[in-house]
Design a protein around this motif. Structure first.
Motif, mmCIF file in Angstrom:
data_model
loop_
_atom_site.group_PDB
_atom_site.id
_atom_site.type_symbol
_atom_site.label_atom_id
_atom_site.label_comp_id
_atom_site.label_asym_id
_atom_site.label_seq_id
_atom_site.Cartn_x
_atom_site.Cartn_y
_atom_site.Cartn_z
ATOM 1 N N LEU A 134 0.458 -6.320 10.176
ATOM 2 C CA LEU A 134 0.550 -4.724 9.848
ATOM 3 C C LEU A 134 0.718 -3.983 11.289
ATOM 4 C CD1 LEU A 134 0.202 -2.349 7.925
ATOM 5 C CD2 LEU A 134 -2.493 -2.562 8.367
ATOM 6 N N PRO A 135 0.189 -4.103 12.381
ATOM 7 C CA PRO A 135 0.532 -3.310 13.248
ATOM 8 C C PRO A 135 2.039 -3.445 13.856
ATOM 9 C CG PRO A 135 -1.607 -4.495 13.887
ATOM 10 C CD PRO A 135 -0.890 -4.978 12.499
ATOM 11 N N GLN A 136 2.625 -4.604 13.862
ATOM 12 C CA GLN A 136 4.031 -4.618 14.022
ATOM 13 C C GLN A 136 4.957 -3.660 13.016
ATOM 14 O OE1 GLN A 136 5.720 -8.556 13.481
ATOM 15 N NE2 GLN A 136 7.567 -8.120 14.496
ATOM 16 N N PHE A 137 4.574 -3.778 11.925
ATOM 17 C CA PHE A 137 5.091 -3.344 10.909
ATOM 18 C C PHE A 137 5.485 -1.884 11.046
ATOM 19 C CE2 PHE A 137 5.255 -0.945 6.455
ATOM 20 C CZ PHE A 137 6.421 -1.263 6.420
ATOM 21 N N ILE A 138 3.882 -1.314 11.369
ATOM 22 C CA ILE A 138 3.748 0.213 11.414
ATOM 23 C C ILE A 138 4.525 0.670 12.621
ATOM 24 C CG2 ILE A 138 1.815 2.018 12.063
ATOM 25 C CD1 ILE A 138 1.748 0.575 8.983
ATOM 26 N N ASN A 139 4.554 -0.337 13.687
ATOM 27 C CA ASN A 139 5.233 0.080 14.939
ATOM 28 C C ASN A 139 6.846 0.001 14.573
ATOM 29 O OD1 ASN A 139 3.081 0.396 16.503
ATOM 30 N ND2 ASN A 139 3.305 -1.692 17.434
ATOM 31 N N SER A 140 7.245 -0.405 13.574
ATOM 32 C CA SER A 140 8.772 -0.243 13.238
ATOM 33 C C SER A 140 8.975 0.808 12.344
ATOM 34 C CB SER A 140 9.266 -1.615 12.573
ATOM 35 O OG SER A 140 8.625 -1.471 11.225
ATOM 36 N N VAL A 141 8.294 1.502 11.813
ATOM 37 C CA VAL A 141 8.303 2.682 11.008
ATOM 38 C C VAL A 141 8.844 3.938 11.536
ATOM 39 C CG1 VAL A 141 7.244 4.155 9.210
ATOM 40 C CG2 VAL A 141 6.553 1.932 9.308
ATOM 41 N N THR A 142 10.106 4.486 11.223
ATOM 42 C CA THR A 142 10.413 5.531 11.959
ATOM 43 C C THR A 142 10.737 6.654 10.664
ATOM 44 O OG1 THR A 142 12.826 4.767 11.687
ATOM 45 C CG2 THR A 142 11.777 4.380 13.652
ATOM 46 N N VAL A 143 10.323 8.034 10.994
ATOM 47 C CA VAL A 143 10.719 8.971 10.152
ATOM 48 C C VAL A 143 11.785 10.055 10.722
ATOM 49 C CG1 VAL A 143 9.333 10.943 9.032
ATOM 50 C CG2 VAL A 143 8.574 8.932 9.500
#
Length: 242
Positions: free
Chosen positions: A54-63
């Motif tokens: 989950l942390p790796q995925f959250i770090n990849s999120v861009t808005v």
């Protein structure tokens, strides 16, 4: 007469609904921005399926204009159903066809991946081409028209100039530009000419319908990241007799 008008109105309504399904999904999405993401993270959600990833995925999120993230993290760690549930949080569940590497454990997983396919692109209109890099610097290619994803391929029954327009994203390679196209067989008579715009943002392929069948080609890109050339894995033109 009234029944006919009612039927026409209902038909028009259904057509509009189908055409804007992606907009509806986005409107109903729980996560539209960073604040929404933090709210969801504080409650049980489909994101919990990612576990230690989950942390790796959250770090990849861009808005930016839309929410984007590293697709490979989902593909490599989840079942198709788990991926679908996470996509629904972002209003992107209609893109499940892009996650063919996700695990298939249940009949629902199989249903989501095996019967869902992106439509071919419409050669009558420009096809938007995007290239993005995930957190592992792997390149991912996507094609859209009017906000609807397609598979990059076109089917033709007459001579046509097919246009692809490069659309840069926040996570696209720096200085991304088209330099040309390569062909599995450049002698098969399907494509006569290839033209690239001076700014490297548009490529046009002039098709010749004389030979039924398919012609696979790959786009060639240069970037400011390094001096190496990037090559796409697809798409193809399929010429069909009318």
């Amino acid at each position: 007469m009234k029944k006919t008008l009612l039927l026409l109105a209902l038909t028009a309504s259904l057509s509009t609904q189908a055409a804007t399904q992606q907009d509806i999904d986005l409107a109903l999405a729980k996560i539209k921005n960073s604040a929404d993401l933090q709210v969801v993270l504080n409650t049980p959600s489909a994101l919990d399926a990612l576990g230690d990833n989950l942390p790796q995925f959250i770090n990849s999120v861009t808005v930016d204009q839309q929410v984007s993230f590293d697709k490979e993290i989902l593909i490599n760690n989840l079942t198709a159903t788990e991926v679908y549930n996470i996509l629904a949080l972002f209003g992107q569940q209609t893109t499940i066809a892009q996650y063919q590497g996700a695990a298939i454990v249940t009949d629902t997983d199989r249903l989501l991946l095996n019967t869902t396919a992106l439509p071919v692109c419409n050669a009558a209109n420009p096809i938007e081409l995007s290239v993005t890099l995930d957190t592992q610097k792997q390149a991912h290619f996507g094609y859209t028209q009017s906000g609807i994803e397609c598979d990059g391929n076109v089917e033709l029954t007459e001579n046509t100039t097919v246009t692809y327009q490069l659309v840069n994203q926040p996570n696209s390679p720096k200085g991304l530009r088209l330099t040309g196209a390569g062909f599995t067989n450049p002698f098969d008579g399907h494509i006569d000419t290839v033209t690239v715009s001076s700014d490297g943002q548009t490529i046009q392929l002039q098709n010749n319908i004389q030979n039924p069948g398919g012609s696979k080609y790959q786009f060639i890109f240069a970037t400011d990241e390094n001096d190496l050339l990037l090559v796409s894995p697809d798409p193809q033109i399929i010429d069909r007799e009318d």
